[in-house]
Design an enzyme around this catalytic site. Structure first.
Site, PDB file in Angstrom:
ATOM      1  N   THR A 555      -2.831  -1.117   6.873  1.00 37.34           N
ATOM      2  CA  THR A 555      -1.883  -1.724   7.926  1.00 37.34           C
ATOM      3  C   THR A 555      -0.196  -2.132   7.279  1.00 37.34           C
ATOM      4  O   THR A 555       0.183  -2.049   6.559  1.00 37.34           O
ATOM      5  CB  THR A 555      -2.043  -2.951   8.868  1.00 37.34           C
ATOM      6  OG1 THR A 555      -2.421  -3.851   8.196  1.00 37.34           O
ATOM      7  CG2 THR A 555      -3.531  -2.497   8.895  1.00 37.34           C
ATOM      8  N   GLU A 606      -0.341   0.099  -5.455  1.00 37.98           N
ATOM      9  CA  GLU A 606      -0.050   0.857  -6.472  1.00 37.98           C
ATOM     10  C   GLU A 606       0.918   1.685  -5.243  1.00 37.98           C
ATOM     11  O   GLU A 606       2.073   2.457  -5.549  1.00 37.98           O
ATOM     12  CB  GLU A 606      -0.911   1.992  -7.091  1.00 37.98           C
ATOM     13  CG  GLU A 606      -0.302   2.907  -7.473  1.00 37.98           C
ATOM     14  CD  GLU A 606       0.764   3.473  -8.469  1.00 37.98           C
ATOM     15  OE1 GLU A 606       2.268   3.188  -8.199  1.00 37.98           O
ATOM     16  OE2 GLU A 606       0.630   2.566  -9.779  1.00 37.98           O
ATOM     17  N   VAL A 609       4.725   1.383  -3.329  1.00 41.30           N
ATOM     18  CA  VAL A 609       6.311   1.957  -3.850  1.00 41.30           C
ATOM     19  C   VAL A 609       5.811   3.712  -4.246  1.00 41.30           C
ATOM     20  O   VAL A 609       4.443   4.221  -4.893  1.00 41.30           O
ATOM     21  CB  VAL A 609       6.650   1.578  -4.835  1.00 41.30           C
ATOM     22  CG1 VAL A 609       8.179   2.187  -5.790  1.00 41.30           C
ATOM     23  CG2 VAL A 609       7.347   0.157  -4.838  1.00 41.30           C
ATOM     24  N   ALA A 611       4.116   5.639  -2.658  1.00 45.54           N
ATOM     25  CA  ALA A 611       2.813   6.216  -1.898  1.00 45.54           C
ATOM     26  C   ALA A 611       1.813   6.055  -3.108  1.00 45.54           C
ATOM     27  O   ALA A 611       2.064   5.329  -3.421  1.00 45.54           O
ATOM     28  CB  ALA A 611       2.744   7.543  -1.160  1.00 45.54           C
ATOM     29  N   LEU A 613       2.613   7.947  -5.759  1.00 43.23           N
ATOM     30  CA  LEU A 613       2.405   8.697  -6.916  1.00 43.23           C
ATOM     31  C   LEU A 613       2.083   7.231  -8.195  1.00 43.23           C
ATOM     32  O   LEU A 613       2.283   5.992  -7.517  1.00 43.23           O
ATOM     33  CB  LEU A 613       4.105   8.448  -7.600  1.00 43.23           C
ATOM     34  CG  LEU A 613       4.700  10.205  -6.382  1.00 43.23           C
ATOM     35  CD1 LEU A 613       6.096   9.578  -6.316  1.00 43.23           C
ATOM     36  CD2 LEU A 613       4.325  10.786  -7.382  1.00 43.23           C
ATOM     37  N   LYS A 682      11.591  -1.907  -1.969  1.00 45.88           N
ATOM     38  CA  LYS A 682      10.656  -1.167  -3.343  1.00 45.88           C
ATOM     39  C   LYS A 682      11.287  -1.779  -4.301  1.00 45.88           C
ATOM     40  O   LYS A 682      10.457  -1.772  -4.644  1.00 45.88           O
ATOM     41  CB  LYS A 682      10.246   1.001  -2.666  1.00 45.88           C
ATOM     42  CG  LYS A 682       9.469   0.858  -1.590  1.00 45.88           C
ATOM     43  CD  LYS A 682       9.341   2.578  -0.776  1.00 45.88           C
ATOM     44  CE  LYS A 682       8.744   3.274  -0.058  1.00 45.88           C
ATOM     45  NZ  LYS A 682       8.876   4.313   0.093  1.00 45.88           N
TER      46      LYS A 682
END
Ligand code: ADP
Ligand code: ASP
Ligand code: MG
Length: 814
Positions: A555, A606, A609, A611, A613, A682
């Site tokens: 969420t 993870e 930042v 998604a 990657l 991020k």
């Protein structure tokens, strides 16, 4: 001679007794046999309850007795031909009348002695054995019924009498050597003392009757016929993936049963072991299954551990005090005090400081224990040399058992490591010098989890189970569920993992299923679920107390993020795609990282930042291997990249933003992306992960958005953007005319972070970035000139879900 014992379930009703009879028919083809039987399943409890009710002057005992009588009469009718029923029926009636007479007496006196209790409870085995004997005679299995009270002599410790083996063996010998019959039926559990008064051998004692007789006649084998196919690696009622143990040594079986494996009554092994009589545990309902052979030199099975067991309802008694150090005799006095009340000590630990000694006993003896021990040490307590006995309740013991532990290192490391990772607190530990058993005292509420954790650790080469709780089943969450379903077989076969979704919730509903929610039909299940209540949802995660629990937050909710600490403290792993926690105050972020370390519960984010990657993972790997991050330069907003890659003044800026939202790249609130806040979060997370103590208000944000766009709600945001179209076109033209691209760039260097729109020329590493892609450039001590580059799609439900998925799988490898 062979001795076979059939337990309560095996003789629970007419149908089962026929199965027993068929088994006996086969075995007597080989040799003579003594058959020991239990009371019909549940009857011992009913008899005890009747006596108890009567002693409390509760007439309810009459109803219990009626049920007992009915069960026996019906079984007779179901087994015997009508013409042969009358004598057995009248015998049963007579017995039931006797029980009632005794209970009436108890009722009148309001008093039930241990001696009378034994008398009442003995009828269970006496009636079952008579009925079975009569049935087998009628079916052509000619047999002799022999009362065990004429064979087994005990002391007068009613309820759990100790056997006088010399007198008993003499009687057994006399009787069986003077008889050449093929088949004997004997009631289990009952015996008599020197005066001929009925005693019993303790709950589950029919196994012991079998062993006493087998030892007395030097039987070739003792077979224990029950309702499971032998001893299992753990209690099948607690662990679903138990395995049969085909071979086990006497000592191992003794340890397992002593520590709670109910399948065999602990004293059973001793008499047969001394005579090397093998004990074969078999299943009445699956006679073809091999079962378990208990013998001297049990075959190895490749496992260091043979089985795991547990005993509930334990209390820990601790005797402490500075006056104990170096003075002999304290333990002797402690054990003498306990022995004087016949209190059985299950586990003992003493630290080398001798400052305290700690013993585990059964809970029902705790009041008595406190009384006698405090009395025994009254003088020392008064003079302050010893503290009054400390009694801790609601505990249990889990034990690992295996003869081969002694030749292997690392067993206890593995045991305590896996328990610790799952938040099971260990109160006391004992390992005998035989190294056949390692036991730990833990909280009762943790037993099921602990046994499952240990079973998984030591036996389940098949797979490890992750118990997953998911909050948020929207865009990303539903993709995650689809991926979990699709990858089920791969995880099982290649990673030996099974991910079971125990619970899921959205803002409206929540649903739980201990066996795992079917991921093909989760939508309906959730719709039919309860109303969502966050505290209840978290409460249930705690109370379920399942091993390898993982909470996945899919969420963008603030309140949820505030609860991670509660979860990590219970050793529940947290996987968050929600950025709120890591981008809230540094203190909270740090607290979560610390809790994760302290409780060995992974906290993975993870997807915060880039998604899916591998940005944070890469950064962590650099740091772990001793590298130092000097500068990070990144384009971290899939949304902004999409917007500036697609905006060229043809379609309006507002329309392009709308498209980004419709395609699922934006945060649920797109203003977080356009304002640069999301990028600030991020770069702050990356800075924090690099070791920087950074807060949001320390990050410089050179926003390109007109202030009015950010005042008001989302509708206003779109309206204002449309109104300011000229402003955006201006920005675009400024870059395009210089042959530059627009990128919203985040930077971190020398402890400072900033975000803002920049003109990027074609030689820049950030130039070739298409669609919704992200790029992160790490400049480190090792990557000085050319940065380490992570680049690819940085937004989108599918890739974000896959990142969450990878984090969930990663929790299992810790
Ligand atoms: P019976 O009435 O035949 O004596 P019990 O109920 O006393 O049977 O013992 C059999 C039961 O023991 C099984 O049904 C099982 O639930 C339980 N049990 C506990 N631990 C174990 C174990 N390690 N292996 C097999 N059974 C176990
Ligand atoms: N009937 C007794 C009990 O239930 C003894 C036994 O079944 O072994 O404890
Ligand atoms: Mg039993």
């Amino acid at each position: 001679m062979q001795v076979l014992k059939f337990g309560g379930t095996s003789v629970a009703n007419a149908e089962n007794i026929r199965k027993v009879s068929a088994i006996i028919q086969e075995v007597i083809k080989k040799d003579r046999a003594i058959i020991v039987v239990s009371a019909f399943g549940g009857v011992t409890d009913l008899l005890l309850q009747s006596g108890e009710l009567a002693s409390h002057m509760d007439e309810g005992y009459k109803e219990k007795l009626r049920i007992i009588e009915k069960r026996h009469l019906e079984t007779v009718k179901g087994l015997l031909p009508v013409v042969q029923q009358s004598s057995v029926l009248s015998w049963v009636k007579k017995s039931c009348n006797e029980i009632e007479d005794i209970c009436n007496g108890i009722f009148l006196l309001g008093e039930l002695s241990a001696r009378t209790r034994d008398r009442i409870v003995s009828y269970g085995e006496l009636m079952s054995s008579q009925i079975i004997s009569a049935y087998m005679n009628s079916a052509g299995l000619v047999n002799t019924w022999k009362d065990a009270r004429e064979l087994i002599v005990t002391d007068s410790n009613f309820g759990g009498a100790a056997v006088d083996f010399i007198a008993t063996n003499k009687k057994i010998n006399q009787y069986f050597s003077g008889n050449n019959n093929l088949l004997y039926i004997v009631p289990g559990f009952v015996a008599s003392d020197g005066n001929g008064t009925t005693t019993t051998l303790g709950r589950g004692g029919s196994d012991y009757t079998g062993a006493i007789l087998a030892a007395g006649v030097y039987a070739d084998v003792l077979e224990i016929w029950t309702d499971v196919s032998g001893m299992m690696t753990a209690d099948p009622r607690l662990v679903s993936n138990v395995r049969q143990i085909p071979h086990i040594s006497y000592q191992e079986a003794m340890e397992l049963s002593h520590f709670g494996a109910k399948v065999i009554y602990p004293p059973t092994i001793q008499p047969v072991m001394t005579k090397k009589i093998p004990v074969w545990i078999k299943n009445t309902f699956a006679p073809g299954d091999y079962g378990t052979m208990i013998e001297s030199d049990a075959k190895e099975n490749g496992n260091i551990i043979r089985g795991i067991s547990s005993i509930n309802k334990i209390v820990l008694l601790s005797l402490e005090g500075s006056g104990m150090v170096g003075i002999p005799g304290f333990s002797k006095r402690l054990f003498e005090a306990l022995a004087s009340e016949k209190i059985n000590v299950i586990i003992i630990t003493q630290s080398s400081s001798e400052h305290s000694i700690c013993v585990g006993i059964e809970e029902n003896a705790s009041v008595k224990a406190k009384e006698v021990v405090d009395k025994a040490f009254a003088y020392e307590i008064e003079t302050g040399r010893v503290d009054p006995l400390i009694v801790e309740k609601n505990l249990a013991i889990v034990a690992l058992v295996g003869d081969h532990m002694k030749s292997h290192t690392g067993v206890s490391g593995k045991m305590f490591g896996s328990l610790g990772r799952n938040g099971v607190n260990i109160r006391a530990i004992a390992q005998g010098s035989s190294e056949r058993n390692i036991s730990a005292v833990i909280a009762s509420e943790d037993v099921k989890k602990a046994i499952n954790v240990l079973h998984e650790e030591f036996f389940e080469t098949t797979y490890k189970q992750i118990n997953l709780f998911i909050a948020g089943v929207g865009n990303v969450g539903s993709r995650l569920l689809a991926q979990l379903e699709q990858q089920k077989d791969y995880l099982q076969h290649h990673l030996r993992l099974q991910v079971r979704v125990i619970a899921m919730a959205n803002s409206r509903k929540m649903v739980f299923n201990d066996d795992g929610i079917d991921l093909k039909t989760w939508k309906q299940s959730l719709e039919n679920g309860d109303q969502m209540n966050l505290q209840r949802f978290l409460g249930i995660i705690h109370s379920k107390n399942l091993r390898n629990s993982v909470f996945a937050d899919v969420t963008a909710n603030n309140t949820l993020a505030e609860c991670y600490d509660q979860l990590l403290q219970k050793a529940i792993s947290v996987v968050a795609c929600n950025k709120v926690a890591c981008s809230s105050s540094y203190d909270y972020y740090k607290k979560l990282k610390d809790l994760s370390r302290e409780y060995n519960a992974p906290f993975l984010f993870e997807t915060n930042v880039g998604a899916g990657l591998p940005v944070i993972g890469t950064l962590n790997d650099l740091l772990r291997s001793g590298d130092k991050v000097n500068r990070i330069e990144a384009v971290l907003s899939g949304t902004l990249n999409f917007v500036f890659n697609n905006y060229n003044g043809e379609k309006s800026f507002a329309e392009i933003v709308r498209q980004a939202q419709d395609e699922g790249y934006t945060e649920p609130d797109p203003r977080l992306d356009l304002s640069g806040t999301d990028v600030m979060r991020k770069i702050m997370i990356l800075a924090r992960e690099s070791g920087e103590h950074l807060e949001m208000d320390q990050i410089e944000n050179r926003s390109f958005m007109p202030a009015s766009c950010m005042e008001g709600d989302v509708a206003n945001f779109y309206k204002e953007m449309a109104r300011h179209e000229a402003h955006f076109k201006n920005i675009y033209n400024g870059a395009a005319s210089a042959n530059m691209k627009l990128k919203f760039v985040a930077k971190y260097e020398n402890g400072k972070a900033s975000v803002g729109l920049q003109h990027i020329d074609s030689k820049n590493d950030l130039y070739h970035l298409y669609g919704k892609d992200n790029v992160v450039l790490f400049y480190t001590d090792r990557y000085t000139e050319q940065p380490l580059v992570v680049k690819g799609a940085g937004a989108g439900a599918e890739v974000t879900a896959s990142g969450v998925f990878a984090d969930i799988v990663r929790t299992a490898s810790v």
